[in-house]
Scaffold this active site. Structure first.
Site, short mmCIF file in Angstrom:
data_model
loop_
_atom_site.label_atom_id
_atom_site.label_comp_id
_atom_site.label_asym_id
_atom_site.label_seq_id
_atom_site.Cartn_x
_atom_site.Cartn_y
_atom_site.Cartn_z
N ASP A 32 0.85 -1.20 0.00
CA ASP A 32 0.00 0.00 0.00
C ASP A 32 0.88 1.24 0.00
O ASP A 32 2.01 1.23 0.50
CB ASP A 32 -0.91 0.00 1.24
CG ASP A 32 -2.16 0.83 1.06
OD1 ASP A 32 -3.26 0.26 0.95
OD2 ASP A 32 -2.05 2.09 1.01
N ASP A 53 3.75 2.44 -4.42
CA ASP A 53 2.86 3.27 -5.25
C ASP A 53 2.67 2.49 -6.54
O ASP A 53 3.59 2.35 -7.35
CB ASP A 53 3.50 4.63 -5.53
CG ASP A 53 2.59 5.50 -6.40
OD1 ASP A 53 1.55 5.00 -6.89
OD2 ASP A 53 2.93 6.69 -6.60
N VAL A 54 1.46 1.96 -6.74
CA VAL A 54 1.24 1.05 -7.88
C VAL A 54 1.40 1.75 -9.23
O VAL A 54 1.53 1.08 -10.26
CB VAL A 54 -0.13 0.34 -7.81
CG1 VAL A 54 -0.24 -0.56 -6.59
CG2 VAL A 54 -1.28 1.35 -7.89
N TYR A 144 -13.18 7.57 -14.30
CA TYR A 144 -13.09 6.37 -13.45
C TYR A 144 -13.60 5.15 -14.24
O TYR A 144 -12.94 4.10 -14.25
CB TYR A 144 -13.92 6.57 -12.17
CG TYR A 144 -13.92 5.38 -11.25
CD1 TYR A 144 -12.80 5.06 -10.49
CD2 TYR A 144 -15.04 4.56 -11.14
CE1 TYR A 144 -12.80 3.95 -9.65
CE2 TYR A 144 -15.05 3.46 -10.30
CZ TYR A 144 -13.93 3.16 -9.55
OH TYR A 144 -13.93 2.07 -8.72
N LYS A 148 -11.56 1.59 -15.33
CA LYS A 148 -12.01 0.25 -14.91
C LYS A 148 -12.38 -0.61 -16.13
O LYS A 148 -12.12 -1.82 -16.15
CB LYS A 148 -13.17 0.37 -13.93
CG LYS A 148 -12.78 1.04 -12.61
CD LYS A 148 -11.71 0.23 -11.87
CE LYS A 148 -11.33 0.79 -10.53
NZ LYS A 148 -10.37 -0.04 -9.80
N THR A 179 -16.73 1.92 2.01
CA THR A 179 -15.34 2.17 2.42
C THR A 179 -15.10 3.68 2.35
O THR A 179 -15.91 4.41 1.76
CB THR A 179 -14.33 1.50 1.47
OG1 THR A 179 -14.32 2.22 0.23
CG2 THR A 179 -14.64 0.03 1.21
N1 LIG Z 1 -15.71 1.45 -2.59
C1 LIG Z 1 -16.41 1.29 -3.70
O1 LIG Z 1 -17.59 1.69 -3.82
C2 LIG Z 1 -15.79 0.54 -4.87
C3 LIG Z 1 -16.67 -0.02 -5.83
C4 LIG Z 1 -16.12 -0.70 -6.91
C5 LIG Z 1 -14.76 -0.84 -7.03
N2 LIG Z 1 -13.95 -0.29 -6.10
C6 LIG Z 1 -12.51 -0.47 -6.29
O2 LIG Z 1 -12.03 -1.26 -5.21
C7 LIG Z 1 -10.66 -0.95 -4.97
C8 LIG Z 1 -10.47 -0.67 -3.49
O3 LIG Z 1 -11.29 0.44 -3.15
P1 LIG Z 1 -11.70 0.78 -1.66
O4 LIG Z 1 -13.13 1.12 -1.68
O5 LIG Z 1 -11.21 -0.26 -0.74
O6 LIG Z 1 -10.87 2.14 -1.47
P2 LIG Z 1 -10.17 2.72 -0.16
O7 LIG Z 1 -9.91 4.14 -0.49
O8 LIG Z 1 -10.98 2.40 1.04
O9 LIG Z 1 -8.81 1.89 -0.08
C9 LIG Z 1 -7.87 1.99 -1.12
C10 LIG Z 1 -6.51 1.58 -0.61
O10 LIG Z 1 -5.62 1.73 -1.72
C11 LIG Z 1 -4.48 2.46 -1.27
N3 LIG Z 1 -3.91 3.20 -2.41
C12 LIG Z 1 -4.38 4.32 -3.00
N4 LIG Z 1 -3.55 4.71 -3.98
C13 LIG Z 1 -2.55 3.81 -4.01
C14 LIG Z 1 -1.38 3.68 -4.80
N5 LIG Z 1 -1.07 4.57 -5.77
N6 LIG Z 1 -0.57 2.62 -4.59
C15 LIG Z 1 -0.86 1.72 -3.62
N7 LIG Z 1 -1.93 1.81 -2.82
C16 LIG Z 1 -2.76 2.84 -3.03
C17 LIG Z 1 -4.98 3.37 -0.19
O11 LIG Z 1 -3.94 3.82 0.68
C18 LIG Z 1 -6.00 2.48 0.52
O12 LIG Z 1 -5.41 1.69 1.53
C19 LIG Z 1 -10.32 0.24 -5.88
O13 LIG Z 1 -9.66 -0.25 -7.02
C20 LIG Z 1 -11.68 0.80 -6.24
O14 LIG Z 1 -11.65 1.45 -7.50
C21 LIG Z 1 -14.43 0.40 -5.01
#
Ligand SMILES: NC(=O)c1ccc[n+]([C@@H]2O[C@H](COP(=O)([O-])OP(=O)(O)OC[C@H]3O[C@@H](n4cnc5c(N)ncnc54)[C@H](O)[C@@H]3O)[C@@H](O)[C@H]2O)c1
Length: 255
Positions: A32, A53-54, A144, A148, A179
């Protein structure tokens, strides 16, 4: 012991996936941007943490090197790191925000797969956390949706060259999940009585995919239903001389 690496594992959905995979018996690497958060989750699941950082190819290579050095191998890679694009659909696009959204949500997938492949054995696999926004019209956040949808296209296209190596690659496409990612949208959705997924429900969908056998698939997930394999239509690409359709079928389709 099977070794799993989860990007974005420090929070939200990624943290729930770390807990699931640990409960399934995997040693877990939590990657992370937020190292403190990654270390907290790693402590909870008995794994290790690495700051990543991905969007950075070198960081992706370093997280894979960490997994192999710390645990001896790498078997499952879940690419869950992602951000909201924060690029509104109105004219006057902010190039820096646009590039950052592509950097994390799309480069993070391409560089993550690229870094992981040399380490993944036959039987290894990658799961990309995409979004329902990849499969349908997303009005508020087109950039976004673009990131995706591109990630899902990449997963489907990569499944064919990875198959001879015995490596599977799939996507999970969740709807709104409770989240910090949702920010103030969560309150608006609750006001509209819109049910939200829990991070653990998304982790359960990832478990379905990890313990399954398919490749090149996208699994849609909405509240109140188990994850469902999304059926992409056959793609007509032309006509045979006799007038019948030439159809591209998904590789290793279960149909
Ligand atoms: N929450 C939603 O409604 C939702 C719905 C569909 C898909 N998603 C996808 O699910 C995944 C996780 O989302 P989430 O809701 O857990 O978000 P979140 O913000 O709660 O958690 C994201 C995590 O990714 C880390 N992160 C951010 N940028 C980063 C980087 N450049 N390198 C490494 N780590 C990084 C953050 O520090 C955090 O720990 C994402 O890809 C998001 O697009 C989320």
């Amino acid at each position: 012991m099977s070794v799993a690496l989860v990007t974005g594992g420090g929070g939200g959905i990624g943290a729930a996936i770390c807990a699931r995979l640990a409960a399934l018996g995997h040693a877990v690497v939590v990657a992370d941007l937020d190292l403190d958060a990654a270390e907290r989750v790693a402590k909870e699941v008995g794994g290790t943490a690495v700051r990543t950082d991905v969007a950075d190819p070198a960081d992706n290579a370093a997280m894979v090197a960490h997994a192999v050095a710390a645990h001896g191998s790498l078997d499952v890679v879940v690419l869950a790191a992602g951000i909201q694009s924060d690029v509104p659909p109105d004219p006057g696009i902010d190039p820096a925000r646009y590039r950052r959204a592509l950097g994390v949500n799309l480069d993070g997938v391409v560089f993550g797969v690229d870094a992981a492949l040399p380490a993944l054995p036959a039987g290894g696999q990658v799961v990309v956390v995409a979004s329902l926004a990849a499969l349908g019209p997303e009005q508020a956040n087109p950039v976004y949706a673009l990131t995706k949808a591109a990630a899902v296209a990449y997963v489907r296209a990569m499944s064919t060259p990875l198959a001879p190596r015995g490596v599977r690659i799939n996507a999970v496409c969740p709807g709104f999940t409770d989240t910090p990612f949702l920010g103030i949208t969560a309150r608006l959705l609750r006001k509209q009585k819109m049910p939200l997924l829990s991070p653990d429900e998304v982790a359960a969908a990832v478990e379905t995919v990890v313990t399954g056998s398919g490749t090149g698939e996208a699994w849609a997930l909405v509240p109140g239903r188990p994850a469902q394999r999304y059926e992409f239509p056959d793609l007509p690409v032309g006509l045979h001389a006799d007038g019948t359709e030439i159809v591209l079928k998904p590789f290793m389709s279960a149909k």
